[in-house]
Design an enzyme around this catalytic site. Sequence first.
Site, PDB file in Angstrom:
ATOM      1  N   LYS A 176       0.949  -1.127  -0.065  1.00 16.89           N
ATOM      2  CA  LYS A 176      -0.051  -0.022  -0.160  1.00 16.89           C
ATOM      3  C   LYS A 176       0.789   1.354  -0.178  1.00 16.89           C
ATOM      4  CE  LYS A 176      -1.846   2.932   2.914  1.00 16.89           C
ATOM      5  NZ  LYS A 176      -1.790   4.232   2.000  1.00 16.89           N
ATOM      6  N   GLU A 251       9.244   1.566  11.261  1.00 14.67           N
ATOM      7  CA  GLU A 251      10.374   2.919  11.066  1.00 14.67           C
ATOM      8  C   GLU A 251       9.543   3.944  11.044  1.00 14.67           C
ATOM      9  OE1 GLU A 251      11.988   5.686   9.999  1.00 14.67           O
ATOM     10  OE2 GLU A 251      12.102   5.142   7.774  1.00 14.67           O
ATOM     11  N   CYS A 288      12.592  11.714   8.047  1.00 17.03           N
ATOM     12  CA  CYS A 288      12.373  11.199   9.666  1.00 17.03           C
ATOM     13  C   CYS A 288      13.675  11.319  10.293  1.00 17.03           C
ATOM     14  CB  CYS A 288      11.903   9.835   9.642  1.00 17.03           C
ATOM     15  SG  CYS A 288      12.694   8.816   8.734  1.00 17.03           S
ATOM     16  N   GLU A 388       8.087  16.015  16.413  1.00 18.96           N
ATOM     17  CA  GLU A 388       8.691  16.006  15.009  1.00 18.96           C
ATOM     18  C   GLU A 388       7.763  17.059  13.985  1.00 18.96           C
ATOM     19  OE1 GLU A 388       9.934  12.575  11.943  1.00 18.96           O
ATOM     20  OE2 GLU A 388       7.956  12.605  12.508  1.00 18.96           O
TER      21      GLU A 388
END
Length: 481
Positions: A176, A251, A288, A388
Amino acid sequence: MAAPATTRTGHLINGTTSYGDENDVIEVLNPATEQVIGTVPAGTQADVDAAVAAARAAFPAWADTPAEERAAVVRRISEGITARRDEIARQISAEVGVPITFATKVQATLPAATSAGVADLISSGEFAFTEEIGNSLVVREPIGVVGAITPWNYPLHQIMAKLAPALATGCTVVLKPSEVAPLNTAILAEILTEAGVPNGVVNIVHGTGPVVGAAISEHPDVDMVSFTGSTRAGRAVSAAASETIKRVALELGGKSANVVLDDLDEAGLAKAVKLGVANAFINGGQSCNAWTRMLVPASRHDEAVELAVAAAAKYVPADPSDQATRLGPMVNEQQRDRVVGFIRAGAEAGATLACGGPEKPDDLDEGFYVRPTVFAGVTEDMAIAQEEIFGPVLSVMPYDDTDDAVRIANNSLYGLAGAVFSDSDERALEVAKRLRTGQVDINGGSFNPLAPFGGYKQSGNGREFGAYGIEEFLEVKSIQR
């Protein structure tokens, strides 16, 4: 002005392309123009069921294919990506808004490099599927059907980080891709066919996370889910997968620290800051593993901020299709608004806005652009130091001594990446070992596609790339004799 031509990208299930209900599609925007450039079908539970069934049916034959042959297929995929590098780069630049130079050098090049690395390890025999331990034969076998759920920021790179080792180990896959940047998978599907991937071995289902992602995660015939994305979404994947006790590799997010030690001379500090800003702003800050916290000695804080502002001035938001552009737009309106919200929050919390700010960049009437921003005097309790942001926002944070720097660096829910700059490689290594994070670059060390990539704490679990990435897709069996 006429609307741009749009493309249709469909599911790939058991070797057949399908488009679902033509009235139920997801539009894909070019973030620089805010125009629709393509559509994908909004996948359903039925689409996932069909893809999983195809993957399950294809698994026995693919698992029995000799490892050398599987590695050869992965190598041909890598070669196919290389051959179509420029086309892939243009497509990803249009979907993500990343500058075309970066899209060419990184977005369309790294997937080929990491895939070739996997093929090399398998074909050379360096990675062993069997070993003898006393009277036991230890056998590594493919885990089965893998659900791969991938993000938009490095779309093809993250797809191949999962697809290459899964295929090489004998697994079949239901992928996906992110609905934000899915159009590049049309090129990938063609490459897979040309590389000789059998029908059903790789299936692609487009759609949203709450529908398609959840259906894959909870599916009883999916043996493993490999997910890259936000920590929030990773929690949802883990919860859905827990019902069937399947393996989950995650992750997730990061808030990485760039620790600049106190032994650098002026030139060394200038280098550390320049590289730190470049890393923080890479891919528009939508990485990231970006070093979004720059930790500097308190006595050199102002000097570092001045250098950071000068470096940030070279990142002028502009058209990503221009070869000279270093900073494109955020991927969509939601991400732009999120970044602007953090910039406002940082100023309200008392951080000094050294450059940038929440205002829209000059001369850019369309596109989801954000000014490159540097905050000074950031403290640990501020949201911009803990959360973040995923945009071109750098927080410069002063520290008292090395122990204080390590403490600040480790004061995070995340632990994905980091950096240390020092006049002494030995001292930098000592500090790097104290950082609770999955990877650390010393004095600008370069990315290694064979080294393990992954995080501590809420940055996830499991590793990607090289031998460590291959291990993720294997079960281990002991046979005593």
